[in-house]
Design a protein around this motif. Structure first.
Motif, short mmCIF file in Angstrom:
data_model
loop_
_atom_site.label_atom_id
_atom_site.label_comp_id
_atom_site.label_asym_id
_atom_site.label_seq_id
_atom_site.Cartn_x
_atom_site.Cartn_y
_atom_site.Cartn_z
N GLY A 109 0.84 -1.20 0.00
CA GLY A 109 0.00 0.00 0.00
C GLY A 109 0.87 1.24 0.00
O GLY A 109 1.37 1.66 1.04
N SER A 110 1.06 1.80 -1.17
CA SER A 110 1.86 3.01 -1.29
C SER A 110 0.94 4.19 -1.68
O SER A 110 0.98 5.25 -1.07
CB SER A 110 2.94 2.73 -2.34
N SER A 135 1.32 9.62 -8.29
CA SER A 135 2.58 9.56 -9.03
C SER A 135 3.75 10.02 -8.17
O SER A 135 4.88 9.58 -8.38
CB SER A 135 2.49 10.44 -10.28
N TRP A 169 -6.25 2.03 -4.57
CA TRP A 169 -5.79 1.33 -5.78
C TRP A 169 -4.73 0.29 -5.46
O TRP A 169 -3.67 0.26 -6.10
CB TRP A 169 -5.24 2.33 -6.82
N THR A 187 -3.43 -3.44 -5.37
CA THR A 187 -3.62 -4.78 -5.89
C THR A 187 -3.67 -5.78 -4.74
O THR A 187 -2.81 -5.73 -3.85
CB THR A 187 -2.43 -5.14 -6.83
N MET A 236 -6.03 -0.85 -18.33
CA MET A 236 -5.60 -0.85 -16.93
C MET A 236 -4.08 -0.81 -16.80
O MET A 236 -3.53 -0.29 -15.83
CB MET A 236 -6.11 -2.11 -16.22
N PRO A 267 -0.59 1.42 -13.41
CA PRO A 267 0.23 1.02 -12.25
C PRO A 267 1.73 1.10 -12.49
O PRO A 267 2.18 0.92 -13.61
CB PRO A 267 -0.20 -0.45 -12.00
N GLU A 315 2.77 9.13 -18.71
CA GLU A 315 3.43 10.45 -18.62
C GLU A 315 4.65 10.36 -17.69
O GLU A 315 5.74 10.85 -18.01
CB GLU A 315 2.46 11.51 -18.07
N LEU A 358 8.77 10.86 -18.39
CA LEU A 358 9.65 11.77 -17.66
C LEU A 358 10.85 11.02 -17.06
O LEU A 358 11.95 11.56 -16.98
CB LEU A 358 8.87 12.48 -16.55
N PHE A 372 10.51 16.58 -12.87
CA PHE A 372 9.42 16.51 -11.89
C PHE A 372 9.36 17.74 -10.98
O PHE A 372 8.33 18.29 -10.73
CB PHE A 372 9.58 15.27 -10.98
C1 LIG Z 1 -4.27 -2.00 -11.89
C2 LIG Z 1 -3.62 -1.11 -10.87
C3 LIG Z 1 -2.86 -1.68 -9.86
C4 LIG Z 1 -2.29 -0.87 -8.88
N1 LIG Z 1 -1.62 -1.48 -7.85
C5 LIG Z 1 -1.11 -0.72 -6.85
C6 LIG Z 1 -0.52 -1.34 -5.71
O1 LIG Z 1 -0.45 -2.57 -5.59
N2 LIG Z 1 -0.02 -0.53 -4.73
C7 LIG Z 1 -0.08 0.83 -4.79
O2 LIG Z 1 0.38 1.49 -3.87
N3 LIG Z 1 -0.65 1.46 -5.87
C8 LIG Z 1 -1.17 0.71 -6.88
N4 LIG Z 1 -1.79 1.31 -7.96
C9 LIG Z 1 -1.87 2.76 -8.00
C10 LIG Z 1 -0.96 3.38 -9.05
O3 LIG Z 1 0.40 3.18 -8.71
C11 LIG Z 1 -1.32 4.88 -9.16
O4 LIG Z 1 -2.66 4.94 -9.62
C12 LIG Z 1 -0.38 5.60 -10.10
O5 LIG Z 1 0.87 5.76 -9.50
C13 LIG Z 1 -0.92 6.97 -10.51
O6 LIG Z 1 -1.36 7.70 -9.41
P1 LIG Z 1 -2.80 8.41 -9.46
O7 LIG Z 1 -3.78 7.43 -9.94
O8 LIG Z 1 -3.03 9.04 -8.14
O9 LIG Z 1 -2.69 9.53 -10.55
P2 LIG Z 1 -2.03 10.99 -10.38
O10 LIG Z 1 -0.65 10.89 -9.85
O11 LIG Z 1 -2.97 11.88 -9.67
O12 LIG Z 1 -1.94 11.46 -11.89
C14 LIG Z 1 -3.07 11.95 -12.62
C15 LIG Z 1 -2.61 12.34 -14.02
O13 LIG Z 1 -1.61 13.36 -13.92
C16 LIG Z 1 -0.43 12.95 -14.59
N5 LIG Z 1 0.74 13.48 -13.89
C17 LIG Z 1 1.02 13.41 -12.56
N6 LIG Z 1 2.19 14.01 -12.31
C18 LIG Z 1 2.67 14.45 -13.50
C19 LIG Z 1 3.85 15.13 -13.91
N7 LIG Z 1 4.82 15.46 -13.05
N8 LIG Z 1 3.98 15.43 -15.23
C20 LIG Z 1 3.04 15.05 -16.12
N9 LIG Z 1 1.92 14.40 -15.81
C21 LIG Z 1 1.74 14.11 -14.51
C22 LIG Z 1 -0.49 11.42 -14.57
O14 LIG Z 1 0.28 10.88 -15.62
C23 LIG Z 1 -1.97 11.17 -14.76
O15 LIG Z 1 -2.29 11.25 -16.13
C24 LIG Z 1 -2.41 0.54 -8.95
C25 LIG Z 1 -3.17 1.12 -9.96
C26 LIG Z 1 -3.78 0.30 -10.92
C27 LIG Z 1 -4.62 0.95 -11.99
#
Ligand SMILES: Cc1cc2nc3c(=O)[nH]c(=O)nc-3n(C[C@H](O)[C@H](O)[C@H](O)COP(=O)(O)OP(=O)(O)OC[C@H]3O[C@@H](n4cnc5c(N)ncnc54)[C@H](O)[C@@H]3O)c2cc1C
Length: 390
Positions: A124-125, A132, A156, A158, A358, A362, A367, A371, A383
């Motif tokens: 859970g991160s 991101s 989110w 897994t 999907m 992850p 994007e 980077l 960043f």
């Molecule tokens: C199938 C699946 C499995 C997953 N499993 C895990 C898991 O086991 N453990 C866990 O901790 N997480 C998990 N995740 C979460 C996943 O790691 C995050 O959803 C991912 O890191 C993106 O974070 P966010 O959804 O909050 O999007 P955000 O970070 O809010 O990003 C939203 C949008 O902004 C863009 N963006 C953000 N920052 C920038 C930047 N600096 N420059 C340009 N664009 C940017 C992104 O590309 C995206 O399009 C999972 C997600 C999915 C879909």
């Protein structure tokens, strides 16, 4: 440079294919396609996968793992339906992280059940406001009397809805106000109950994606992981391997769509001949095959570089982003080969497209991966400003 698989790699690939045909496909077929598999089904899959050594793929033999080469691991993972494969990565990467950061007692007590697939694990991160940018963690570990309590929410994740334990990144506030240090704790469900629920998504519907809420959740002191490499460092190294593995899930989905489209094109007739005999349908098929081949090679290349110990953050990011984009486009084209039938749930090719969507998120959105690759190429960190990396 040799592009052929070795006889050992062919054996590993074929063993995984047989296991998928014998155990995994019947499991998926026996349960509704639109709902998460029950936990016992996941544990069955995991126990079978443990026999092939993939649940301990990144662990040395001395820790009960198999110490696989990452290229060999990738060749095997490519054969797995991603509903199970994503769950396996979530489980196995968590085990790898615990091994890297945990102490001897934690390793001896917790790892064997995870490696054998008897208990399901996850990391859970991500949080509602921390995606991101992993540095924005808000979940806190505090001390009240002689008890350690966890408060926060993880999104989110897994495997979380069915997990037996979760490796949670959190701020260390045991001594009062946190100094911003990120640590990890293992929260074992049977001793420290927390709320978890599934989140319905566009694809990978038989998987186990969900959220967890910790409200004064008790954490055993022996489960605080005193990270040696720094809270986020091991996450970074495990992401570098995960990314090409996710790219190979994209390859798996595109390959299945290609096989289905080719079969259909050979039998479907229009203008008096099979559509496979029309030039533009052949171009479609050629484009799909090209996307699959280039994606596969790039992911194999990234994993081979990791095996060589080369700097790989950029190439791993490139491999996942390229494979996801190219295979998503390939799947779109495969749906077109089916005409209207491609849109029907009956043909099942649309489900592959939804699953593919999907993969883009992850372990780095497309994007963020661009980077990371850009940083590798230029030496500039986009960043958080333009200062060159040290
Ligand atoms: C199938 C699946 C499995 C997953 N499993 C895990 C898991 O086991 N453990 C866990 O901790 N997480 C998990 N995740 C979460 C996943 O790691 C995050 O959803 C991912 O890191 C993106 O974070 P966010 O959804 O909050 O999007 P955000 O970070 O809010 O990003 C939203 C949008 O902004 C863009 N963006 C953000 N920052 C920038 C930047 N600096 N420059 C340009 N664009 C940017 C992104 O590309 C995206 O399009 C999972 C997600 C999915 C879909």
């Amino acid at each position: 440079m040799d592009f052929a698989l070795t006889p050992e790699q062919e054996l590993m690939r074929d063993a995984m294919r047989r296991l998928v045909a014998r155990e995994i496909e019947p499991l998926l077929a026996d349960h509704p396609a639109e709902h998460s598999l029950p936990k016992r089904a996941f544990l069955h899959a995991l126990a079978c996968l443990a026999e092939l050594g993939v649940t301990g793929a990144r662990l040395p033999e001395s820790a009960g793992g198999t110490g696989l080469k990452m290229l060999d691991y990738g060749i095997m993972m490519e054969q797995l339906p991603p509903q199970i494969g994503v769950s396996l990565i979530g489980h196995e990467a968590s085990t790898t992280r615990l091994h890297a950061d945990g102490n001897d007692e934690q390793r001896a007590r917790l790892l064997p059940d995870f490696i054998a697939g008897r208990r399901l694990f996850c990391t859970g991160s991500t949080e509602p406001d921390t995606g991101s940018d992993p540095r924005g963690v808000r979940t806190r570990l505090t001390r009240r009397g002689d008890r350690l309590l966890l408060n926060g929410r993880k999104m989110w994740i897994t495997n979380v809805s069915a997990c037996d334990a979760i490796l949670v990144t959190c701020l260390d506030a045991r001594e009062g106000e946190s100094n911003g240090k990120v640590i990890k704790v293992v929260v074992e469900r049977e001793r420290s109950n927390f709320d978890a629920r599934e989140i319905d998504t566009i694809g990978l519907k038989q998987g186990l994606l969900g959220e967890a809420v910790f409200q004064d959740c008790p954490v055993e002191a022996r489960n605080v992981v005193a990270s040696s490499a720094g809270g986020t460092e091991v996450l970074k190294t495990s992401w570098a391997v995960n990314r090409p593995l996710f790219g190979l899930f994209a390859v798996h989905l595109a390959q299945r769509a290609f096989d289905m489209a080719l079969d259909y094109a050979r039998v479907r007739k229009q203008f008096g001949k099979p559509i496979a005999a029309h030039q533009l349908v052949q171009k479609n098929l050629s484009d799909i095959a090209t996307a699959i081949t280039t994606s596969r090679l790039l992911c194999y290349h990234a994993l081979a570089m990791i095996d060589l110990g080369a700097a790989t953050e950029g190439v791993a990011a490139m491999a996942k982003r390229y494979a996801q984009n190219a295979c998503q486009e390939a799947l779109w084209q495969a749906m077109n080969v089916f005409g209207a039938m491609g849109l029907s749930t009956e043909a099942k090719v649309e489900a592959l497209y939804r699953d593919m969507r999907m993969i883009a998120i992850p372990d780095g959105t497309n994007e963020i991966l661009a980077l990371i690759h850009g940083r590798d190429l230029t030496g500039f960190e986009a960043f958080r400003g333009l200062a060159p990396r040290p």
